[in-house]
Design a protein around this motif. Structure first.
Motif, PDB file in Angstrom:
ATOM      1  N   HIS A 190       0.851  -1.194   0.000  1.00 37.69           N
ATOM      2  CA  HIS A 190       0.000   0.000   0.000  1.00 37.69           C
ATOM      3  C   HIS A 190       0.884   1.240   0.000  1.00 37.69           C
ATOM      4  O   HIS A 190       1.502   1.572   1.012  1.00 37.69           O
ATOM      5  N   GLU A 191       0.951   1.882  -1.150  1.00 35.94           N
ATOM      6  CA  GLU A 191       1.701   3.120  -1.290  1.00 35.94           C
ATOM      7  C   GLU A 191       1.014   3.995  -2.337  1.00 35.94           C
ATOM      8  O   GLU A 191       0.306   3.488  -3.209  1.00 35.94           O
ATOM      9  N   LYS A 192       1.281   5.272  -2.252  1.00 30.57           N
ATOM     10  CA  LYS A 192       0.760   6.182  -3.264  1.00 30.57           C
ATOM     11  C   LYS A 192       1.877   6.498  -4.249  1.00 30.57           C
ATOM     12  O   LYS A 192       2.946   6.981  -3.861  1.00 30.57           O
ATOM     13  N   SER A 193       1.633   6.222  -5.527  1.00 31.40           N
ATOM     14  CA  SER A 193       2.604   6.551  -6.562  1.00 31.40           C
ATOM     15  C   SER A 193       2.463   8.021  -6.925  1.00 31.40           C
ATOM     16  O   SER A 193       1.681   8.769  -6.321  1.00 31.40           O
ATOM     17  N   GLU A 194       3.175   8.436  -7.943  1.00 30.55           N
ATOM     18  CA  GLU A 194       3.058   9.819  -8.419  1.00 30.55           C
ATOM     19  C   GLU A 194       1.649  10.109  -8.917  1.00 30.55           C
ATOM     20  O   GLU A 194       1.195  11.251  -8.905  1.00 30.55           O
ATOM     21  N   PHE A 195       0.926   9.055  -9.308  1.00 33.55           N
ATOM     22  CA  PHE A 195      -0.360   9.259  -9.969  1.00 33.55           C
ATOM     23  C   PHE A 195      -1.567   8.747  -9.198  1.00 33.55           C
ATOM     24  O   PHE A 195      -2.664   9.270  -9.354  1.00 33.55           O
ATOM     25  N   GLN A 196      -1.394   7.692  -8.378  1.00 34.80           N
ATOM     26  CA  GLN A 196      -2.566   7.076  -7.777  1.00 34.80           C
ATOM     27  C   GLN A 196      -2.186   6.227  -6.568  1.00 34.80           C
ATOM     28  O   GLN A 196      -1.019   5.890  -6.362  1.00 34.80           O
ATOM     29  N   LEU A 206      -6.625   0.341  -7.453  1.00 29.49           N
ATOM     30  CA  LEU A 206      -6.058   1.640  -7.782  1.00 29.49           C
ATOM     31  C   LEU A 206      -7.054   2.716  -7.376  1.00 29.49           C
ATOM     32  O   LEU A 206      -8.217   2.688  -7.794  1.00 29.49           O
ATOM     33  N   ASP A 207      -6.605   3.641  -6.551  1.00 29.87           N
ATOM     34  CA  ASP A 207      -7.489   4.689  -6.015  1.00 29.87           C
ATOM     35  C   ASP A 207      -8.768   4.089  -5.439  1.00 29.87           C
ATOM     36  O   ASP A 207      -9.873   4.609  -5.630  1.00 29.87           O
ATOM     37  N   GLY A 208      -8.614   2.975  -4.750  1.00 27.18           N
ATOM     38  CA  GLY A 208      -9.738   2.369  -4.048  1.00 27.18           C
ATOM     39  C   GLY A 208     -10.648   1.513  -4.897  1.00 27.18           C
ATOM     40  O   GLY A 208     -11.588   0.909  -4.378  1.00 27.18           O
ATOM     41  N   ALA A 209     -10.401   1.440  -6.201  1.00 22.51           N
ATOM     42  CA  ALA A 209     -11.276   0.682  -7.099  1.00 22.51           C
ATOM     43  C   ALA A 209     -10.599  -0.632  -7.484  1.00 22.51           C
ATOM     44  O   ALA A 209      -9.426  -0.649  -7.863  1.00 22.51           O
ATOM     45  N   ASP A 248      -0.650  -4.098 -15.299  1.00 16.91           N
ATOM     46  CA  ASP A 248      -0.527  -5.387 -14.602  1.00 16.91           C
ATOM     47  C   ASP A 248      -0.029  -6.490 -15.529  1.00 16.91           C
ATOM     48  O   ASP A 248       0.401  -7.545 -15.058  1.00 16.91           O
ATOM     49  N   GLY A 249      -0.074  -6.274 -16.850  1.00 14.50           N
ATOM     50  CA  GLY A 249       0.469  -7.239 -17.786  1.00 14.50           C
ATOM     51  C   GLY A 249      -0.498  -8.282 -18.295  1.00 14.50           C
ATOM     52  O   GLY A 249      -0.152  -9.069 -19.183  1.00 14.50           O
ATOM     53  N   GLY A 250      -1.729  -8.316 -17.778  1.00 12.04           N
ATOM     54  CA  GLY A 250      -2.681  -9.351 -18.172  1.00 12.04           C
ATOM     55  C   GLY A 250      -3.089  -9.285 -19.638  1.00 12.04           C
ATOM     56  O   GLY A 250      -3.227 -10.319 -20.302  1.00 12.04           O
ATOM     57  N   VAL A 251      -3.277  -8.077 -20.154  1.00 11.34           N
ATOM     58  CA  VAL A 251      -3.623  -7.935 -21.571  1.00 11.34           C
ATOM     59  C   VAL A 251      -2.455  -8.382 -22.442  1.00 11.34           C
ATOM     60  O   VAL A 251      -2.633  -9.074 -23.446  1.00 11.34           O
ATOM     61  N   LEU A 252      -1.239  -8.019 -22.050  1.00 13.70           N
ATOM     62  CA  LEU A 252      -0.059  -8.461 -22.788  1.00 13.70           C
ATOM     63  C   LEU A 252       0.000  -9.983 -22.847  1.00 13.70           C
ATOM     64  O   LEU A 252       0.308 -10.569 -23.886  1.00 13.70           O
ATOM     65  N   ARG A 253      -0.263 -10.625 -21.738  1.00  8.60           N
ATOM     66  CA  ARG A 253      -0.229 -12.087 -21.677  1.00  8.60           C
ATOM     67  C   ARG A 253      -1.150 -12.709 -22.714  1.00  8.60           C
ATOM     68  O   ARG A 253      -0.783 -13.666 -23.401  1.00  8.60           O
ATOM     69  N   GLU A 254      -2.354 -12.157 -22.835  1.00  8.78           N
ATOM     70  CA  GLU A 254      -3.324 -12.723 -23.768  1.00  8.78           C
ATOM     71  C   GLU A 254      -2.992 -12.373 -25.221  1.00  8.78           C
ATOM     72  O   GLU A 254      -3.137 -13.209 -26.109  1.00  8.78           O
ATOM     73  N   VAL A 255      -2.545 -11.146 -25.478  1.00  9.19           N
ATOM     74  CA  VAL A 255      -2.167 -10.761 -26.844  1.00  9.19           C
ATOM     75  C   VAL A 255      -1.039 -11.664 -27.343  1.00  9.19           C
ATOM     76  O   VAL A 255      -1.022 -12.087 -28.503  1.00  9.19           O
ATOM     77  N   VAL A 271       2.857   0.844 -11.163  1.00 11.31           N
ATOM     78  CA  VAL A 271       1.896  -0.256 -11.332  1.00 11.31           C
ATOM     79  C   VAL A 271       2.593  -1.469 -11.939  1.00 11.31           C
ATOM     80  O   VAL A 271       2.367  -2.605 -11.522  1.00 11.31           O
ATOM     81  N   ILE A 272       3.450  -1.239 -12.918  1.00  8.59           N
ATOM     82  CA  ILE A 272       4.203  -2.333 -13.536  1.00  8.59           C
ATOM     83  C   ILE A 272       5.122  -2.988 -12.510  1.00  8.59           C
ATOM     84  O   ILE A 272       5.179  -4.218 -12.384  1.00  8.59           O
ATOM     85  N   GLU A 273       5.832  -2.163 -11.762  1.00 13.73           N
ATOM     86  CA  GLU A 273       6.765  -2.670 -10.749  1.00 13.73           C
ATOM     87  C   GLU A 273       6.052  -3.519  -9.704  1.00 13.73           C
ATOM     88  O   GLU A 273       6.501  -4.614  -9.354  1.00 13.73           O
ATOM     89  N   VAL A 274       4.933  -3.018  -9.200  1.00 16.01           N
ATOM     90  CA  VAL A 274       4.174  -3.736  -8.173  1.00 16.01           C
ATOM     91  C   VAL A 274       3.596  -5.036  -8.732  1.00 16.01           C
ATOM     92  O   VAL A 274       3.603  -6.079  -8.075  1.00 16.01           O
ATOM     93  N   SER A 275       3.103  -4.977  -9.974  1.00 13.02           N
ATOM     94  CA  SER A 275       2.505  -6.166 -10.579  1.00 13.02           C
ATOM     95  C   SER A 275       3.535  -7.260 -10.787  1.00 13.02           C
ATOM     96  O   SER A 275       3.254  -8.446 -10.571  1.00 13.02           O
ATOM     97  N   LYS A 276       4.723  -6.877 -11.205  1.00 13.02           N
ATOM     98  CA  LYS A 276       5.768  -7.881 -11.398  1.00 13.02           C
ATOM     99  C   LYS A 276       6.127  -8.576 -10.091  1.00 13.02           C
ATOM    100  O   LYS A 276       6.478  -9.764 -10.085  1.00 13.02           O
ATOM    101  N   LYS A 277       6.007  -7.873  -8.983  1.00  9.02           N
ATOM    102  CA  LYS A 277       6.352  -8.454  -7.689  1.00  9.02           C
ATOM    103  C   LYS A 277       5.222  -9.288  -7.106  1.00  9.02           C
ATOM    104  O   LYS A 277       5.462 -10.378  -6.557  1.00  9.02           O
TER     105      LYS A 277
END
Length: 305
Positions: free
Chosen positions: A39-45, A61-64, A100-107, A125-131
């Motif tokens: 749980h951290e706030k990035s530059e954007f969200q 992201l932003d509670g959603a 998060d990379g999920g769309v890339l996985r399917e493409v 978001v990319i960094e967190v998703s990879k971890k």
């Protein structure tokens, strides 16, 4: 961090995360936090990752809610295979958002695709998703993937006429991604397509909530109006995603080819192909069903094309 204190856009209280905002009028969703992973706030969200007994790892992201380990296949397989299997020969694909990379996985499951570009404004978001989300972030490992950390609007302006399919995998229209639901962005997407190109955007909400007039402006009908002014063919499809409000997600699709028929895939997958692609949700029969809507929704959306 004191978990009882709400973050700017995220409410965590008594071991639960509550998806509750002025955007979702009169309702909220609550998920138990069995383990708070990040749980951290990035530059954007505001970014939150939790473990939940029923849904596994979940990203907010932003509670959603953005995805859960349990049902992300329904969202990612739909937003990718509906448009790609409606195109005769997709070679170049752009994903806007989708950190998060999920769309890339399917493409990457499509052998015709030669290059996959991802434009994500929030590198965190990319960094967190990879971890924490390896089941989706595996998409970044494909050698055809090129990642661009920048505003999607700017990237489109610099890449006109380059893509067969553009997929907008954005967060909710009420926050950071609001510009991705506007006409200027869709005009830029159209200009970035090759002849016969297709776009697919997540439309943020479901027809049940829109029917009740609880969202302003109504996102699905607004996106349809925008696309109908720019493209000769448009369509709406849905996917069953239990962790999303009302359990559904809607996609708005459009094509520059007036002969495109989204409701019937140009290329039908055999059972063996679906197995080889490790598909959990999508198949050719479900493809057609994704474009079938209840009577009230058909009246609301108007003609599909």
């Amino acid at each position: 961090m004191d978990e009882s204190v709400p973050a700017p856009s995220t409410l965590i209280k008594d071991g639960w995360i509550i998806e509750c905002s002025d955007y979702h009028v009169g309702c909220s969703q609550t998920f138990r936090i069995d383990e708070l992973l990040y749980h951290e706030k990035s530059e954007f969200q505001d970014i939150v990752v939790i473990k939940n007994e029923l849904f596994g790892t979940m990203l907010f992201l932003d509670g959603a809610i953005q995805l859960s380990e349990r049902d992300e296949c329904a969202y990612h397989e739909s937003i990718v295979h509906l448009p790609l299997l409606s195109h005769p020969n997709p070679k170049s694909v752009l994903v806007v958002g989708g950190g998060d990379g999920g769309v890339l996985r399917e493409v990457a499951k499509h052998s015709t695709v030669e290059e996959i570009h991802l434009c994500e404004i929030d590198e965190k978001v990319i960094e967190v998703s990879k971890k924490y989300l390896p089941m989706t972030a595996v998409g970044f490992s494909d050698p055809r993937v090129k990642v661009h950390i920048q505003d999607g609007n700017v990237f489109l302006e610099d890449n006109k006429g380059k893509f067969d399919v553009i997929i907008t995998d954005s967060s909710d229209s009420s926050g950071l991604a609001s510009v991705l639901f506007e006409k200027p962005y869709h005009q830029k997407m159209k200009e970035a397509l090759k002849p016969g190109g297709i776009i697919c955007s997540q439309a943020d909400e479901v027809s049940w909530t829109e029917q009740q007039g609880r969202f302003s402006p109504p996102c699905i009908t607004k996106l349809l109006e925008v696309c109908r002014t720019l493209f000769p063919v448009t369509a709406t499809a849905t996917s069953n995603v239990p962790t999303f409000p009302c359990g559904l997600c809607t996609f708005v699709m459009a094509s520059t080819n007036k002969d495109t028929v989204f409701e019937r895939p140009l290329r039908k997958l055999t059972e063996r192909e679906a197995e080889d692609m490790n598909l959990q949700y999508y198949d050719s029969e479900l493809h057609a069903g994704a474009f079938v809507h209840p009577r009230f929704a058909r009246k609301m959306f108007g003609a599909q094309s």
